[in-house]
Design a protein around this motif. Structure first.
Motif, mmCIF file in Angstrom:
data_model
loop_
_atom_site.group_PDB
_atom_site.id
_atom_site.type_symbol
_atom_site.label_atom_id
_atom_site.label_comp_id
_atom_site.label_asym_id
_atom_site.label_seq_id
_atom_site.Cartn_x
_atom_site.Cartn_y
_atom_site.Cartn_z
ATOM 1 N N SER A 29 12.412 -1.278 4.482
ATOM 2 C CA SER A 29 11.966 -2.669 4.469
ATOM 3 C C SER A 29 11.031 -2.976 5.635
ATOM 4 O O SER A 29 11.340 -2.664 6.784
ATOM 5 C CB SER A 29 13.185 -3.594 4.531
ATOM 6 O OG SER A 29 12.770 -4.932 4.539
ATOM 7 N N GLY A 30 9.877 -3.532 5.315
ATOM 8 C CA GLY A 30 8.937 -3.940 6.349
ATOM 9 C C GLY A 30 8.100 -2.821 6.942
ATOM 10 O O GLY A 30 7.358 -3.042 7.890
ATOM 11 N N HIS A 31 8.228 -1.620 6.400
ATOM 12 C CA HIS A 31 7.484 -0.487 6.945
ATOM 13 C C HIS A 31 6.482 0.019 5.919
ATOM 14 O O HIS A 31 6.833 0.259 4.762
ATOM 15 C CB HIS A 31 8.433 0.655 7.328
ATOM 16 C CG HIS A 31 7.728 1.879 7.807
ATOM 17 N ND1 HIS A 31 7.091 1.943 9.031
ATOM 18 C CD2 HIS A 31 7.526 3.087 7.230
ATOM 19 C CE1 HIS A 31 6.546 3.135 9.180
ATOM 20 N NE2 HIS A 31 6.796 3.846 8.097
ATOM 21 N N ALA A 32 5.251 0.167 6.326
ATOM 22 C CA ALA A 32 4.201 0.693 5.459
ATOM 23 C C ALA A 32 4.169 2.214 5.612
ATOM 24 O O ALA A 32 3.455 2.754 6.463
ATOM 25 C CB ALA A 32 2.858 0.066 5.817
ATOM 26 N N ALA A 33 4.945 2.900 4.794
ATOM 27 C CA ALA A 33 5.099 4.352 4.905
ATOM 28 C C ALA A 33 3.778 5.087 4.718
ATOM 29 O O ALA A 33 3.492 6.051 5.437
ATOM 30 C CB ALA A 33 6.139 4.844 3.895
ATOM 31 N N LEU A 34 2.951 4.645 3.767
ATOM 32 C CA LEU A 34 1.661 5.305 3.557
ATOM 33 C C LEU A 34 0.741 5.117 4.762
ATOM 34 O O LEU A 34 -0.015 6.018 5.120
ATOM 35 C CB LEU A 34 0.987 4.790 2.278
ATOM 36 C CG LEU A 34 -0.314 5.480 1.875
ATOM 37 C CD1 LEU A 34 -0.139 6.988 1.729
ATOM 38 C CD2 LEU A 34 -0.856 4.873 0.581
ATOM 39 N N ALA A 35 0.828 3.956 5.406
ATOM 40 C CA ALA A 35 0.047 3.737 6.627
ATOM 41 C C ALA A 35 0.481 4.733 7.704
ATOM 42 O O ALA A 35 -0.358 5.302 8.406
ATOM 43 C CB ALA A 35 0.198 2.299 7.113
ATOM 44 N N SER A 36 1.772 4.959 7.817
ATOM 45 C CA SER A 36 2.258 5.958 8.782
ATOM 46 C C SER A 36 1.768 7.349 8.411
ATOM 47 O O SER A 36 1.396 8.130 9.281
ATOM 48 C CB SER A 36 3.783 5.933 8.846
ATOM 49 O OG SER A 36 4.243 4.767 9.475
ATOM 50 N N ASP A 37 1.766 7.659 7.104
ATOM 51 C CA ASP A 37 1.274 8.968 6.663
ATOM 52 C C ASP A 37 -0.187 9.162 7.046
ATOM 53 O O ASP A 37 -0.561 10.192 7.621
ATOM 54 C CB ASP A 37 1.381 9.095 5.137
ATOM 55 C CG ASP A 37 2.801 9.174 4.622
ATOM 56 O OD1 ASP A 37 3.732 9.364 5.422
ATOM 57 O OD2 ASP A 37 2.970 9.031 3.392
ATOM 58 N N LEU A 38 -1.030 8.181 6.715
ATOM 59 C CA LEU A 38 -2.471 8.344 6.919
ATOM 60 C C LEU A 38 -2.898 8.224 8.379
ATOM 61 O O LEU A 38 -3.970 8.697 8.742
ATOM 62 C CB LEU A 38 -3.246 7.342 6.074
ATOM 63 C CG LEU A 38 -3.315 7.641 4.582
ATOM 64 C CD1 LEU A 38 -4.213 6.646 3.879
ATOM 65 C CD2 LEU A 38 -3.799 9.051 4.318
ATOM 66 N N MET A 39 -2.071 7.613 9.212
ATOM 67 C CA MET A 39 -2.469 7.479 10.619
ATOM 68 C C MET A 39 -2.189 8.741 11.434
ATOM 69 O O MET A 39 -2.740 8.910 12.518
ATOM 70 C CB MET A 39 -1.811 6.272 11.281
ATOM 71 C CG MET A 39 -0.337 6.440 11.590
ATOM 72 S SD MET A 39 0.328 5.066 12.519
ATOM 73 C CE MET A 39 -0.053 5.567 14.184
ATOM 74 N N GLU A 40 -1.371 9.652 10.894
ATOM 75 C CA GLU A 40 -0.982 10.847 11.657
ATOM 76 C C GLU A 40 -2.169 11.607 12.252
ATOM 77 O O GLU A 40 -2.151 11.942 13.430
ATOM 78 C CB GLU A 40 -0.120 11.773 10.808
ATOM 79 C CG GLU A 40 1.291 11.288 10.586
ATOM 80 C CD GLU A 40 2.105 11.126 11.863
ATOM 81 O OE1 GLU A 40 1.878 11.869 12.837
ATOM 82 O OE2 GLU A 40 2.968 10.249 11.881
ATOM 83 N N PRO A 41 -3.223 11.889 11.484
ATOM 84 C CA PRO A 41 -4.335 12.646 12.071
ATOM 85 C C PRO A 41 -5.100 11.880 13.157
ATOM 86 O O PRO A 41 -5.922 12.466 13.855
ATOM 87 C CB PRO A 41 -5.266 12.928 10.880
ATOM 88 C CG PRO A 41 -4.453 12.709 9.668
ATOM 89 C CD PRO A 41 -3.417 11.692 10.041
#
Length: 133
Positions: free
Chosen positions: A29-41
């Protein structure tokens, strides 16, 4: 990392993706998982900026407050200085592995958002994570 995460989250939404639906990070809840995925690099941009500022003396021990309630945090003045430097770093042109002209980091992030969208909708057979040249 919060600033980069917010930029990625916003770009995903602009591109019509659901940032809550990630591949590697868990949905919660409240977490943008795809944003976390794409920000890794791109995490290294924040790390490099912080380390550079410490090494050059732009951030000093006196720029931090340590409390049992809030932990270690930058003072308001130091936070403004750091966020300004990080914003500059996100706007600085860098090259990507594989060629092409140097683009601002934020533009590379947007290209990643569009690339994952093309992969999801089947217009691209693969998705390749961004790497710095």
């Amino acid at each position: 990392y919060t600033l980069i995460y917010a930029h990625v989250d916003s770009l995903l939404r602009v591109d019509g993706l659901l940032p809550e639906k990630g591949f590697y990070h868990r949905e919660r809840s409240g977490h943008a998982a795809l944003a976390s995925d794409l920000m890794e690099p791109f995490r290294h941009v924040a790390e490099r900026c912080a380390l550079s500022m410490v090494q050059r003396g732009r951030l000093k021990p006196g720029d931090f407050n340590d409390s049992s309630e809030y932990g270690c945090r930058l003072t308001a003045v130091a936070r403004r200085v750091y966020l300004g430097a990080l914003s500059d770093a996100l706007l600085a042109p860098v090259g990507a592995a594989g060629g092409g002209r140097p683009l601002a980091v934020l533009d590379h992030i947007h290209h990643q958002s569009l690339a994952v969208k093309m992969w999801i909708v089947g217009k691209s057979r693969t998705f390749e994570a961004w790497r710095m040249r």
